[in-house]
Design an enzyme around this catalytic site. Structure first.
Site, PDB file in Angstrom:
ATOM      1  N   ASP A  67      44.829 -16.759 -23.685  1.00 19.37           N
ATOM      2  CA  ASP A  67      45.078 -16.164 -22.368  1.00 19.37           C
ATOM      3  C   ASP A  67      44.770 -17.219 -21.308  1.00 19.37           C
ATOM      4  OD1 ASP A  67      45.180 -14.598 -20.104  1.00 19.37           O
ATOM      5  OD2 ASP A  67      43.274 -13.569 -20.509  1.00 19.37           O
ATOM      6  N   ASN A  69      45.246 -16.581 -17.829  1.00 25.30           N
ATOM      7  CA  ASN A  69      44.981 -16.051 -16.484  1.00 25.30           C
ATOM      8  C   ASN A  69      43.946 -14.932 -16.445  1.00 25.30           C
ATOM      9  OD1 ASN A  69      46.400 -14.032 -17.658  1.00 25.30           O
ATOM     10  ND2 ASN A  69      48.099 -14.011 -16.194  1.00 25.30           N
ATOM     11  N   ASP A  71      43.771 -12.032 -17.847  1.00 29.94           N
ATOM     12  CA  ASP A  71      44.114 -10.594 -17.897  1.00 29.94           C
ATOM     13  C   ASP A  71      43.882  -9.996 -19.283  1.00 29.94           C
ATOM     14  OD1 ASP A  71      46.191 -11.618 -19.394  1.00 29.94           O
ATOM     15  OD2 ASP A  71      47.798 -10.794 -18.156  1.00 29.94           O
ATOM     16  N   ASP A  75      49.314 -15.621 -23.339  1.00 27.94           N
ATOM     17  CA  ASP A  75      50.536 -15.857 -22.568  1.00 27.94           C
ATOM     18  C   ASP A  75      51.090 -17.252 -22.866  1.00 27.94           C
ATOM     19  OD1 ASP A  75      48.863 -17.579 -21.003  1.00 27.94           O
ATOM     20  OD2 ASP A  75      48.182 -15.821 -19.876  1.00 27.94           O
ATOM     21  N   ASP A 144      61.851 -14.633 -32.353  1.00 29.60           N
ATOM     22  CA  ASP A 144      62.149 -13.378 -33.032  1.00 29.60           C
ATOM     23  C   ASP A 144      63.436 -12.794 -32.459  1.00 29.60           C
ATOM     24  OD1 ASP A 144      61.180 -11.192 -34.825  1.00 29.60           O
ATOM     25  OD2 ASP A 144      59.257 -12.142 -34.396  1.00 29.60           O
ATOM     26  N   ASP A 246      64.413  -9.791 -37.222  1.00 30.99           N
ATOM     27  CA  ASP A 246      63.550  -8.645 -37.511  1.00 30.99           C
ATOM     28  C   ASP A 246      64.313  -7.498 -38.189  1.00 30.99           C
ATOM     29  OD1 ASP A 246      60.895  -7.283 -36.866  1.00 30.99           O
ATOM     30  OD2 ASP A 246      62.326  -5.865 -36.027  1.00 30.99           O
ATOM     31  N   GLU A 300      64.175 -11.019 -41.895  1.00 30.30           N
ATOM     32  CA  GLU A 300      63.120 -10.229 -42.515  1.00 30.30           C
ATOM     33  C   GLU A 300      63.787  -9.191 -43.402  1.00 30.30           C
ATOM     34  OE1 GLU A 300      59.341  -7.447 -41.354  1.00 30.30           O
ATOM     35  OE2 GLU A 300      61.216  -7.199 -40.334  1.00 30.30           O
ATOM     36  N   HIS A 367      51.884 -11.067 -38.815  1.00 26.30           N
ATOM     37  CA  HIS A 367      51.331 -10.088 -37.870  1.00 26.30           C
ATOM     38  C   HIS A 367      51.436  -8.657 -38.385  1.00 26.30           C
ATOM     39  CE1 HIS A 367      55.587 -10.036 -37.428  1.00 26.30           C
ATOM     40  NE2 HIS A 367      55.505  -8.920 -36.733  1.00 26.30           N
ATOM     41  N   ASP A 368      52.115  -8.438 -39.491  1.00 26.93           N
ATOM     42  CA  ASP A 368      52.231  -7.095 -40.060  1.00 26.93           C
ATOM     43  C   ASP A 368      51.272  -6.885 -41.221  1.00 26.93           C
ATOM     44  OD1 ASP A 368      54.266  -6.357 -38.344  1.00 26.93           O
ATOM     45  OD2 ASP A 368      55.829  -7.122 -39.677  1.00 26.93           O
TER      46      ASP A 368
HETATM   47  C1  NOJ Z   1      59.061  -5.834 -38.423  1.00 30.29           C
HETATM   48  C2  NOJ Z   1      58.113  -6.480 -37.474  1.00 30.29           C
HETATM   49  O1  NOJ Z   1      57.534  -7.604 -38.081  1.00 30.29           O
HETATM   50  C3  NOJ Z   1      57.107  -5.429 -37.086  1.00 30.29           C
HETATM   51  O2  NOJ Z   1      56.025  -5.964 -36.384  1.00 30.29           O
HETATM   52  C4  NOJ Z   1      57.817  -4.358 -36.305  1.00 30.29           C
HETATM   53  O3  NOJ Z   1      56.908  -3.307 -36.040  1.00 30.29           O
HETATM   54  C5  NOJ Z   1      59.013  -3.802 -37.067  1.00 30.29           C
HETATM   55  N1  NOJ Z   1      59.786  -4.816 -37.714  1.00 30.29           N
HETATM   56  C6  NOJ Z   1      59.924  -3.064 -36.122  1.00 30.29           C
HETATM   57  O4  NOJ Z   1      60.518  -3.973 -35.238  1.00 30.29           O
END
Ligand code: NOJ
Length: 595
Positions: A67, A69, A71, A75, A144, A246, A300, A367-368
């Site tokens: 970050d 700034n 908040d 960013d 993405d 995605d 993906e 991140h999932d």
């Molecule tokens: C896969 C993404 O990696 C995930 O983070 C997202 O929630 C779903 N697709 C829906 O876009």
């Protein structure tokens, strides 16, 4: 429910475009042309055909990286302030999670304007400066591309829902209520798991495989496809180097929405993936957009197994570059962890299927997912560093393009929130509500979330031991993992034996030895439940990788015919005694040249 995590990712990054176009001008961040051997290597590599096989991808989750700034949200300026750090990692490509305008129902995967930057992340000028700063360092940028669905706040959807005769109506999937209830479709994120949402404005239901704020786009409409291609060109013309696509295996649908057999939701890839015309659409996109740029694509999700996946990336079919499978990810979600023999079987099966053509991605987190270390390694203090190094060794010595998720180069671990209130992710919150509505076991849900929730992998990056781990001077949008005083980049900079410095050595090793990129892979001792050992061979160059996936010392006898040809190329312990039987320390990872 986490089935969408079974998808597949293909980057199609081929090329440079504006990437390396102004190599000698100072960037907005003040950097000049590539200054290190790593950057010079990656810049040279970028011009080679198929360079995306040789790159190492580093995934940045922008909301949690830095970050600038105060908040509490990461960013673009924050990322710019860390470009030197990225360069020193020795990675060749950055994949940025979505930074487009979004109401953030699903942390940016619900896009309300594909051509604007979300104000919390900064401005288009910031984006341009970031792209330039990366390219000056010889690092590519992959964005993405989220086009299975938009946000319900996107102008297309606002128009579409306003009237049945709107020119945008067919940008989405609708079911007129006078036909009765739609045929059931299961939703990943909906509290009721219902992918149809009634909209009284036009007395119709719209389809949303993900949350109700993520209506599915209608790829069967050629006008919609052209809109998307124009948007892709907008970013490619700026000079980005590719897309991570995605949920892409879900875009094609049968608009008649036939009744699906009972239990279909247990095999969602089969019923939602690879819909009619999916490959026609990808080939059209390749013809009209991707083939005009020298870029990389990773989609993906690529179906139910290697045979389906190959259809996306067989070069003869002119679709995408790189397959991204979820089988390894889904292995270790239960309370009992995973069996190493299964892990080995999965990676070996996929490698064999792609041995002659096509290309794979190799990753253990994103991140999932929860943190790689907590899922596949051992995050207890005694084993944290060794097991994180071992997992990074695995990623960086397999055949396929390695993907490192930010923070894994430090050995960051799951935060394991105790209370639902601490989670920010709608998947977890809606899942909790779903269990609550059904009178289910909320404690069991929270126990499972400690292992699998996505927020485990989304906590702020741990830069140093100052307040909020140096991530922000404000209040972070998601709690910082309290272990940041022990686990942070600054402390690891100073320690040559740190996880971070091991990661740097591993990326340098991969750059130095084509055998680690292109070499044939052969599994050894498949039935061994503790040790993962394999060779890589390219002409006369041969390497042996031996990984002790346990917290105990183990011995491993070198198979006949394998003779180490010198000191280890990589070792996560200071000692190594060459012998016919290797004495391995807990979580020891060795890469040995072979004669
Ligand atoms: C896969 C993404 O990696 C995930 O983070 C997202 O929630 C779903 N697709 C829906 O876009």
């Amino acid at each position: 429910m986490q089935i969408f995590r079974l998808a597949l990712t293909f980057p199609l990054l081929a090329g440079l475009a504006a990437g390396c176009s102004q190599p000698n001008k100072a960037g907005a961040d003040g950097a000049t042309a590539p200054t290190t051997a790593a950057a010079a290597d990656t810049a040279a590599l970028a011009k080679k055909p198929g360079w995306w096989k040789e790159t190492v991808v580093y995934q940045i989750y922008p909301r949690s990286f830095q970050d600038s700034n105060g908040d509490g949200e990461g960013d673009l300026r924050g990322i710019i302030s860390r470009l030197d750090y990225l360069q020193r990692l020795g990675v060749g490509t950055v994949w940025l999670n979505p930074i487009y305008a979004s109401p953030n129902d699903d942390s940016g995967y619900d896009i309300s304007d594909y051509r604007r930057i979300q104000p919390a992340f900064g401005t288009m000028q910031d984006f341009d400066a970031l792209l330039q700063g990366l390219h000056r360092r010889g690092i590519k940028l992959v964005m993405d591309l989220v086009v299975n669905h938009s946000s319900d706040e996107h102008e297309w959807f606002r128009q579409a829902r306003s009237s049945r005769s709107s020119p945008y109506r067919d940008y989405y999937h609708w079911w007129p209520a006078e036909r009765g209830k739609p045929t059931p479709r299961w939703s990943f994120f909906d509290v009721n798991s219902d992918a149809w949402r009634y909209d009284s404005l036009t007395n119709s239901y719209y389809l949303h495989y993900f949350s109700r704020k993520q209506p599915d786009l209608n790829w069967e409409n050629p006008k919609l496809r052209q809109e998307i291609y124009r948007m892709m060109r907008f970013w490619l013309d700026k000079g980005i180097d590719g897309f991570r696509m995605d949920a892409f295996q879900f875009v094609a649908k049968d608009p008649r929405f036939p009744v699906l057999p009972p239990g279909y939701e247990k095999n969602i890839i089969r019923y939602y993936g690879n819909g009619p015309h999916l490959h026609d659409y990808i080939q059209e996109m390749n013809r009209e957009v991707l083939s005009k740029y020298n870029v990389m694509t990773v989609a993906e999700g690529a179906g139910s197994g290697p045979t389906d996946a190959m259809l996306f990336v067989d070069p003869a079919r002119k679709e995408l570059n790189m397959a991204y499978h979820f089988e390894g990810m889904d292995l270790a979600n239960g309370p009992d962890g995973y069996r190493l023999t299964d892990f080995k079987r999965i990676y070996t099966r996929w490698d064999s299927a792609f041995a002659r053509t096509g290309w794979l991605s190799i990753y253990l987190a994103n991140h999932d997912q929860p943190r790689m270390l907590s899922k596949f390694g051992d995050d207890r203090p005694a084993f944290r560093a060794a097991s994180a190094k071992l997992l990074n060794t695995f990623i960086l010595t397999m055949r396929g393009t390695p993907y490192c998720y930010n923070g894994d180069e430090l050995g960051m671990s799951n935060i394991r929130f105790k209370r639902i209130e601490d989670y920010r992710d709608m998947e977890t919150r809606n899942g909790y509500q779903r269990v609550k509505n059904r009178g289910g076991d909320l404690n069991a849900f929270l126990a499972q979330a400690k292992r699998t929730a996505r927020d485990n992998g989304r906590t702020p990056f741990q830069w140093d031991a100052s307040a909020q781990a140096g991530f922000s001077t404000g209040t972070p949008w998601l709690h910082v993992n309290p272990n940041y005083r022990a686990v942070n980049a600054a402390a690891q900079e100073a320690d040559s034996a740190s996880v971070l410095n091991h990661f740097r050595r591993a990326t340098a090793l991969r750059r130095a030895h084509p055998v680690l990129v292109h070499g044939q892979y052969r599994l050894l001792d498949a039935a061994n439940p503790h040790i993962y050992a394999y060779t890589r061979t390219l002409g006369a160059a041969r390497a042996l990788v031996v990984l002790n996936f346990t917290a105990e010392p183990r011995t491993w006898a070198l198979p006949a015919g394998l003779t180490p040809g010198g000191a280890p190329w990589l070792n996560n312990y200071p000692t190594f005694g060459p012998a016919a039987t290797l004495a391995l320390q807990p979580w020891q990872a060795l890469v040995l040249p072979l004669r």
